[in-house]
Every structure is written in C-alpha cells, then in structure tokens.
Design an enzyme around this catalytic site. Structure first.
Site: not given
Length: 288
Positions: A53, A121
């Site tokens: 994003d 992540y």
C-alpha cells in the site's frame, strides 16, 4: 529469445501511492514499467509478488516479466537504475526512490506471484524523541513498551489460525481467512523496536493490525493472555488499531517451501516450483 526475468528491488514507499499501477498516480509498478520501456523500447507489464500500500517500504520486493531483451540480463539493474535515478548520472551520484538490486533469469513457468510461498515483513517502532528525518521511516509511539508482554502475546499469534480479526475491511474478499504465521520476532535496540512477521500469506492490513495490537499490549492497554480470545472471536473490533503504513517494510520473499527457518537478509530470492497447494497460499497477492 524470450526470457523470463525476475527483478528484486528496494524502494522508499513514502514517494508512491503503493505498488499497483493506477492511472494518474505515481506507483512502483508504473515506474518500473516505464523504466523498462525506456531501456528496451517495449511495453512490458510486470507481475509483482506483493501489492504494498501507499507509504509501505520494501527491501526485497520482487516482480517478473517475459520479454525478448536486447540487453544482457546482468546489465539490466544498472540500466534500470540509471533511468530510475533520473538518467545519465555517474555511479553513486544519485539514487532514485526505487533501486533494482538484481535481475535473474528464471524457468519459463516461473511467476513472481504464484511461485511465492512466504514473506517476511518488518515493522519499525521508536519510543525515542521524534525526528523529522525519520518521520516516514518508523512509527513513533508513547513508551516505554513492555517487550516481554508483547512477546507473550506474539506467541499466541504464531501458527495456523483464522486471522479474520486482523483483517481490515475494503480488501478483496477471500475464500478463506486462514493463514499460517511461522515466525513473529520482537527485538529491541535502545529506544527502538523491530517486529518481524513471517508467514505464507497475509490478509489486508494483517501485519499492521498485529503490530497495533502488540503495541497496545506493550503499553499495558491489553492483556497478552487476551490474544487467544481475540483470535477466536474473528471480530476486527476486538483487535488493536492499524499501525500506520510508513513503519512497514516488505523485507524478504521466499520461493521455496523451507522459508520458516530462513535467516534474515539473505542475498536474493530462493527459487522453487511449488505444488498447486503452495500456489493457493500465495494467490491473494496480499495487500499490506
């Protein structure tokens, strides 16, 4: 001769409206495709592994494409980086917001999205005095944080669960919200903290909601023993806040089944040809 090329790259997500190409907006996919056009003279569409994003950074994003290139594969990163940095600059004089780290020729049936079997992540937190120079690189929170309580809470998240409570509304509907988190590590460095999450796939904003929940545990706002009930509820309102995008980094992508024991910061992706069941875990092209 048509080649199937895998690019590995890093980028500063604060400069982009996310990975996915969007008309009229600056995106990572759009910039990569434009750079490929400038280098090859061909309109090439790349397939990214993860649709990060707006504001999310990457140290190991991957994408693949097929093309008959007029340039040796090993020279492609330098040529692309020249375009991405503004063009015609000497080595090291300027670095763009995207940097291609490697170009690798892959098997004909390889696909950066469908051959992915896992990702790591990392999320950067800081309880230090805020600085304008890192305002888009980490999440400043009120501290100190109780790291031991956060690690206890994290232990309940590791494993295969229905993670519906850690999914934001607005993402692409999924047939299943069951995912496997194989590792959730929390490391502290003075006033800073790094939360690393490894799994076979992630729901929309899943990592950021996990981080927000752990922060609330660390601040004493939430009992670490409440995590099993939160998971079982499947209710987004029972989990913590969504941590902002700018603290999140796509750290590494795995193309083999043995990603659970992977060491961080390996050089380049791992190649494999997963089974159909492996592919089903990565078809979401998760947004984070």
């Amino acid at each position: 001769m048509v080649k199937n090329i895998l690019l590995t790259m890093e980028y500063d997500g604060s400069a982009f409206h996310g990975w996915q190409e969007q008309e009229g907006l600056r995106t990572v996919q759009g910039e990569i495709q434009e750079a490929l056009f400038q280098v090859t003279g061909q309109s090439i569409r790349v397939a990214g592994t993860s649709r990060t994003d707006a504001g999310v950074h990457a140290k190991g994003q991957c994408c693949s494409f097929k093309a008959d290139l007029g340039i040796p594969t090993e020279r492609l990163p330098r040529a692309l980086n020249n375009i991405l940095s503004g063009g015609r600059y000497g080595a090291g004089s300027k670095i763009g917001a995207i940097r291609v780290l490697a170009a690798t020729e892959m098997a004909e049936d390889f696909h950066a999205r469908f051959n992915c079997v896992g990702k790591t992540y990392k999320y950067l937190l800081s309880c230090a005095e805020p600085s304008v120079f890192t305002r888009d690189r980490c999440y400043y929170v009120d501290g100190p944080l109780n790291a031991e309580a956060m690690k206890k809470a994290a232990s309940y998240i590791v494993g295969t669960h229905d993670f519906a409570c850690f999914q934001s509304a607005g993402g692409t509907p999924r047939e299943s919200t069951v995912r496997t988190v194989t590792g959730l590590d929390i490391d502290t460095y003075y006033d800073d903290m790094v939360i690393a999450v490894t799994g076979d796939g992630f729901l929309y904003n899943m990592v950021r909601i996990i981080v927000g929940t752990l922060i609330e545990v660390g601040q004493g706002k939430r009992d670490p023993e409440s995590l099993p009930d939160t998971l079982a509820s499947l209710d987004r309102s029972r989990a913590g806040h969504t941590a902002p995008a700018h603290g999140l980094y796509l750290d590494e992508i795995y193309f083999s089944g043995a990603f659970a024991d992977a060491e961080p910061d390996q050089d380049g992706p791992r190649e494999a040809h997963p089974s159909e069941s492996d592919k089903s875990l990565s078809e979401d092209g998760d947004r984070t």
